[in-house]
Scaffold this motif. Structure first.
Motif, PDB file in Angstrom:
ATOM      1  N   ALA A  56       0.550  -1.041   4.819  1.00  0.00           N
ATOM      2  CA  ALA A  56      -0.784  -1.383   5.334  1.00  0.00           C
ATOM      3  C   ALA A  56      -1.856  -0.890   4.370  1.00  0.00           C
ATOM      4  O   ALA A  56      -2.795  -1.614   4.023  1.00  0.00           O
ATOM      5  CB  ALA A  56      -0.980  -0.768   6.720  1.00  0.00           C
ATOM      6  N   ARG A  57      -1.683   0.346   3.909  1.00  0.00           N
ATOM      7  CA  ARG A  57      -2.687   0.921   2.999  1.00  0.00           C
ATOM      8  C   ARG A  57      -2.620   0.272   1.620  1.00  0.00           C
ATOM      9  O   ARG A  57      -3.654  -0.005   1.003  1.00  0.00           O
ATOM     10  CB  ARG A  57      -2.490   2.436   2.875  1.00  0.00           C
ATOM     11  N   ALA A  58      -1.395   0.010   1.137  1.00  0.00           N
ATOM     12  CA  ALA A  58      -1.259  -0.521  -0.223  1.00  0.00           C
ATOM     13  C   ALA A  58      -1.798  -1.953  -0.307  1.00  0.00           C
ATOM     14  O   ALA A  58      -2.649  -2.259  -1.153  1.00  0.00           O
ATOM     15  CB  ALA A  58       0.204  -0.476  -0.656  1.00  0.00           C
ATOM     16  N   LEU A  59      -1.309  -2.828   0.570  1.00  0.00           N
ATOM     17  CA  LEU A  59      -1.758  -4.220   0.522  1.00  0.00           C
ATOM     18  C   LEU A  59      -3.182  -4.336   1.063  1.00  0.00           C
ATOM     19  O   LEU A  59      -4.034  -5.018   0.465  1.00  0.00           O
ATOM     20  CB  LEU A  59      -0.808  -5.113   1.322  1.00  0.00           C
ATOM     21  N   GLY A  60      -3.451  -3.654   2.166  1.00  0.00           N
ATOM     22  CA  GLY A  60      -4.796  -3.706   2.748  1.00  0.00           C
ATOM     23  C   GLY A  60      -5.840  -3.150   1.797  1.00  0.00           C
ATOM     24  O   GLY A  60      -6.953  -3.675   1.700  1.00  0.00           O
ATOM     25  N   GLY A  61      -5.474  -2.094   1.077  1.00  0.00           N
ATOM     26  CA  GLY A  61      -6.419  -1.505   0.122  1.00  0.00           C
ATOM     27  C   GLY A  61      -6.765  -2.480  -0.990  1.00  0.00           C
ATOM     28  O   GLY A  61      -7.925  -2.616  -1.388  1.00  0.00           O
ATOM     29  N   GLY A  62      -5.749  -3.182  -1.477  1.00  0.00           N
ATOM     30  CA  GLY A  62      -5.985  -4.164  -2.528  1.00  0.00           C
ATOM     31  C   GLY A  62      -6.840  -5.320  -2.038  1.00  0.00           C
ATOM     32  O   GLY A  62      -7.749  -5.791  -2.744  1.00  0.00           O
ATOM     33  N   TRP A  63      -6.566  -5.770  -0.832  1.00  0.00           N
ATOM     34  CA  TRP A  63      -7.339  -6.896  -0.296  1.00  0.00           C
ATOM     35  C   TRP A  63      -8.773  -6.471   0.022  1.00  0.00           C
ATOM     36  O   TRP A  63      -9.716  -7.234  -0.190  1.00  0.00           O
ATOM     37  CB  TRP A  63      -6.642  -7.463   0.940  1.00  0.00           C
ATOM     38  N   SER A  64      -8.915  -5.265   0.509  1.00  0.00           N
ATOM     39  CA  SER A  64     -10.266  -4.759   0.770  1.00  0.00           C
ATOM     40  C   SER A  64     -11.056  -4.663  -0.538  1.00  0.00           C
ATOM     41  O   SER A  64     -12.210  -5.101  -0.624  1.00  0.00           O
ATOM     42  CB  SER A  64     -10.150  -3.381   1.446  1.00  0.00           C
ATOM     43  N   ALA A  65     -10.401  -4.146  -1.574  1.00  0.00           N
ATOM     44  CA  ALA A  65     -11.068  -4.030  -2.884  1.00  0.00           C
ATOM     45  C   ALA A  65     -11.414  -5.410  -3.451  1.00  0.00           C
ATOM     46  O   ALA A  65     -12.387  -5.555  -4.202  1.00  0.00           O
ATOM     47  CB  ALA A  65     -10.162  -3.276  -3.867  1.00  0.00           C
ATOM     48  N   ALA A  66     -10.633  -6.418  -3.063  1.00  0.00           N
ATOM     49  CA  ALA A  66     -10.894  -7.785  -3.550  1.00  0.00           C
ATOM     50  C   ALA A  66     -11.975  -8.486  -2.737  1.00  0.00           C
ATOM     51  O   ALA A  66     -12.304  -9.641  -3.016  1.00  0.00           O
ATOM     52  CB  ALA A  66      -9.603  -8.604  -3.514  1.00  0.00           C
ATOM     53  N   GLY A  67     -12.513  -7.796  -1.722  1.00  0.00           N
ATOM     54  CA  GLY A  67     -13.642  -8.350  -0.978  1.00  0.00           C
ATOM     55  C   GLY A  67     -13.292  -8.906   0.395  1.00  0.00           C
ATOM     56  O   GLY A  67     -14.172  -9.452   1.072  1.00  0.00           O
ATOM     57  N   HIS A  68     -12.044  -8.768   0.814  1.00  0.00           N
ATOM     58  CA  HIS A  68     -11.672  -9.257   2.147  1.00  0.00           C
ATOM     59  C   HIS A  68     -12.060  -8.229   3.209  1.00  0.00           C
ATOM     60  O   HIS A  68     -12.133  -7.030   2.930  1.00  0.00           O
ATOM     61  CB  HIS A  68     -10.170  -9.524   2.213  1.00  0.00           C
ATOM     62  N   GLU A  69     -12.272  -8.715   4.419  1.00  0.00           N
ATOM     63  CA  GLU A  69     -12.503  -7.821   5.552  1.00  0.00           C
ATOM     64  C   GLU A  69     -11.151  -7.499   6.162  1.00  0.00           C
ATOM     65  O   GLU A  69     -10.448  -8.407   6.606  1.00  0.00           O
ATOM     66  CB  GLU A  69     -13.338  -8.513   6.626  1.00  0.00           C
TER      67      GLU A  69
ATOM     68  N   LYS B 232       7.111 -15.225   4.403  1.00  0.00           N
ATOM     69  CA  LYS B 232       7.746 -13.993   3.909  1.00  0.00           C
ATOM     70  C   LYS B 232       7.201 -13.712   2.524  1.00  0.00           C
ATOM     71  O   LYS B 232       7.225 -14.588   1.641  1.00  0.00           O
ATOM     72  CB  LYS B 232       9.265 -14.172   3.828  1.00  0.00           C
ATOM     73  N   ALA B 233       6.718 -12.519   2.301  1.00  0.00           N
ATOM     74  CA  ALA B 233       6.125 -12.177   0.999  1.00  0.00           C
ATOM     75  C   ALA B 233       5.982 -10.665   0.897  1.00  0.00           C
ATOM     76  O   ALA B 233       5.968  -9.963   1.908  1.00  0.00           O
ATOM     77  CB  ALA B 233       4.743 -12.820   0.856  1.00  0.00           C
ATOM     78  N   PHE B 234       5.894 -10.178  -0.315  1.00  0.00           N
ATOM     79  CA  PHE B 234       5.588  -8.773  -0.606  1.00  0.00           C
ATOM     80  C   PHE B 234       6.677  -7.798  -0.152  1.00  0.00           C
ATOM     81  O   PHE B 234       6.419  -6.610  -0.016  1.00  0.00           O
ATOM     82  CB  PHE B 234       4.244  -8.347   0.031  1.00  0.00           C
ATOM     83  N   ASN B 235       7.901  -8.298   0.107  1.00  0.00           N
ATOM     84  CA  ASN B 235       8.946  -7.380   0.572  1.00  0.00           C
ATOM     85  C   ASN B 235       9.794  -6.820  -0.576  1.00  0.00           C
ATOM     86  O   ASN B 235      10.600  -5.924  -0.354  1.00  0.00           O
ATOM     87  CB  ASN B 235       9.884  -8.078   1.574  1.00  0.00           C
ATOM     88  N   LEU B 236       9.607  -7.345  -1.796  1.00  0.00           N
ATOM     89  CA  LEU B 236      10.511  -6.933  -2.877  1.00  0.00           C
ATOM     90  C   LEU B 236      10.098  -5.630  -3.556  1.00  0.00           C
ATOM     91  O   LEU B 236      10.940  -4.914  -4.075  1.00  0.00           O
ATOM     92  CB  LEU B 236      10.598  -8.029  -3.955  1.00  0.00           C
ATOM     93  N   CYS B 237       8.800  -5.367  -3.592  1.00  0.00           N
ATOM     94  CA  CYS B 237       8.316  -4.209  -4.371  1.00  0.00           C
ATOM     95  C   CYS B 237       7.773  -3.117  -3.465  1.00  0.00           C
ATOM     96  O   CYS B 237       7.231  -3.386  -2.397  1.00  0.00           O
ATOM     97  CB  CYS B 237       7.219  -4.655  -5.343  1.00  0.00           C
ATOM     98  N   ALA B 238       7.892  -1.891  -3.943  1.00  0.00           N
ATOM     99  CA  ALA B 238       7.452  -0.730  -3.172  1.00  0.00           C
ATOM    100  C   ALA B 238       5.928  -0.686  -3.059  1.00  0.00           C
ATOM    101  O   ALA B 238       5.206  -1.262  -3.881  1.00  0.00           O
ATOM    102  CB  ALA B 238       7.946   0.549  -3.841  1.00  0.00           C
ATOM    103  N   ALA B 239       5.462   0.014  -2.042  1.00  0.00           N
ATOM    104  CA  ALA B 239       4.022   0.164  -1.829  1.00  0.00           C
ATOM    105  C   ALA B 239       3.322   0.675  -3.091  1.00  0.00           C
ATOM    106  O   ALA B 239       2.201   0.263  -3.409  1.00  0.00           O
ATOM    107  CB  ALA B 239       3.783   1.119  -0.655  1.00  0.00           C
ATOM    108  N   GLU B 240       4.024   1.535  -3.827  1.00  0.00           N
ATOM    109  CA  GLU B 240       3.416   2.112  -5.038  1.00  0.00           C
ATOM    110  C   GLU B 240       3.045   1.035  -6.056  1.00  0.00           C
ATOM    111  O   GLU B 240       2.089   1.193  -6.818  1.00  0.00           O
ATOM    112  CB  GLU B 240       4.383   3.106  -5.687  1.00  0.00           C
ATOM    113  N   VAL B 241       3.803  -0.046  -6.065  1.00  0.00           N
ATOM    114  CA  VAL B 241       3.520  -1.139  -7.011  1.00  0.00           C
ATOM    115  C   VAL B 241       2.171  -1.772  -6.677  1.00  0.00           C
ATOM    116  O   VAL B 241       1.397  -2.139  -7.567  1.00  0.00           O
ATOM    117  CB  VAL B 241       4.655  -2.182  -6.974  1.00  0.00           C
ATOM    118  N   TRP B 242       1.878  -1.884  -5.387  1.00  0.00           N
ATOM    119  CA  TRP B 242       0.609  -2.496  -4.965  1.00  0.00           C
ATOM    120  C   TRP B 242      -0.550  -1.528  -5.082  1.00  0.00           C
ATOM    121  O   TRP B 242      -1.704  -1.947  -5.144  1.00  0.00           O
ATOM    122  CB  TRP B 242       0.746  -3.042  -3.538  1.00  0.00           C
ATOM    123  N   GLN B 243      -0.228  -0.241  -5.097  1.00  0.00           N
ATOM    124  CA  GLN B 243      -1.294   0.759  -5.232  1.00  0.00           C
ATOM    125  C   GLN B 243      -1.621   1.050  -6.688  1.00  0.00           C
ATOM    126  O   GLN B 243      -2.659   1.642  -6.977  1.00  0.00           O
ATOM    127  CB  GLN B 243      -0.872   2.063  -4.538  1.00  0.00           C
TER     128      GLN B 243
END
Ligand SMILES: NC(=O)c1ccc[n+]([C@@H]2O[C@H](COP(=O)([O-])OP(=O)(O)OC[C@H]3O[C@@H](n4cnc5c(N)ncnc54)[C@H](OP(=O)(O)O)[C@@H]3O)[C@@H](O)[C@H]2O)c1
Length: 219
Positions: free
Chosen positions: A12-25, A127-138
């Protein structure tokens, strides 16, 4: 875009953080208000309940352990109708046959994404984003050895696939169309296999040649 996230943990934090930084609510919904608030604060998003996250936007990310899916989707499945539901879950269990001291996994359940679709009729599951660890998205970037990280997507709804492809690109990766939701089970199996190799210290990426070298003649 408004994105609801059910679950307030690492993904939630890794993907949500990236999307928030990209301007999404982004709204993070959890079963305890404190967990949702802490996670949302860490990414500059909003906090709410699980129902809030299910109804916040056009896109809902399920960032939950697989054993929680039945309970959560029985409560929210109808609310997800018409929305794009991103399933990043993995059902890993320890491989009891692994040698002493080695960490390896097997699937505790296969075809999880298809079960998600059955529990949320009318939702457009991808289905998406299940292959890589949260650290990859952070991490700061998704380019490794000058190759942009590809995110395979499996789903049946073209519009939903386009939306999730855009969300992958917002994270600095690129989308890789990988077929219908019936193929998500192979992504799930790929994840348990590959993560096991990584945990054992192997370079799983080294298994694959570039496409130019994969066959005598590229189709
Ligand atoms: N972490 C990774 O690197 C990674 C990578 C790819 C895929 N995944 C997959 O992504 C999913 C989420 O992983 P994660 O690492 O984010 O997990 P996590 O850090 O353990 O967070 C899980 C979240 O789910 C909530 N939850 C657990 N049981 C629940 C229930 N019965 N009802 C409602 N909420 C519940 C937890 O809430 P509480 O705090 O209240 O328990 C927590 O907010 C998993 O399926 C995992 O396999 C993870």
């Amino acid at each position: 875009m408004r994105i609801g996230i059910i679950g307030a943990g690492a993904m939630a934090r890794a993907l949500g953080g990236g999307w928030s930084a990209a301007g999404h609510e982004v709204l993070i919904g959890a079963r305890t208000a404190a967990a949702a608030a802490e996670s949302a604060a860490s990414i500059g998003g909003r906090a709410g309940s699980i129902t809030d996250a299910a109804t916040f936007g056009d896109v809902v990310l399920l960032a939950l352990p697989v054993p929680a899916l039945s309970e959560v989707l029985h409560a929210t499945g109808e609310l997800l109708a018409g929305r794009t539901v991103v399933d990043c879950t993995n059902a890993f269990a320890p491989d009891a046959a692994a040698p002493e001291g080695a960490t390896a996994f097997v699937l505790a359940e296969d075809a999880v994404a298809e079960r998600v679709a059955a529990l949320a009729p009318g939702a457009h599951v991808v289905k998406a984003f299940n292959l890589c660890a949260a650290e990859v998205w952070q991490a700061k970037a998704r380019v490794f050895d000058e190759r942009r990280l590809a995110v395979p997507l499996c789903g049946d709804d073209e519009a939903a696939l386009r939306v999730v492809a855009g969300l992958a690109e917002d994270l600095g990766s690129r989308a890789l169309p990988a077929g219908g939701l019936h193929r998500a089970r192979y992504l799930e199996a790929m994840s348990v296999f590959t993560v096991g190799l990584w945990f054992a210290g192997h370079d799983a990426r080294a298994m694959f040649p570039p496409v130019e070298a994969a066959f005598a003649v590229v189709d």
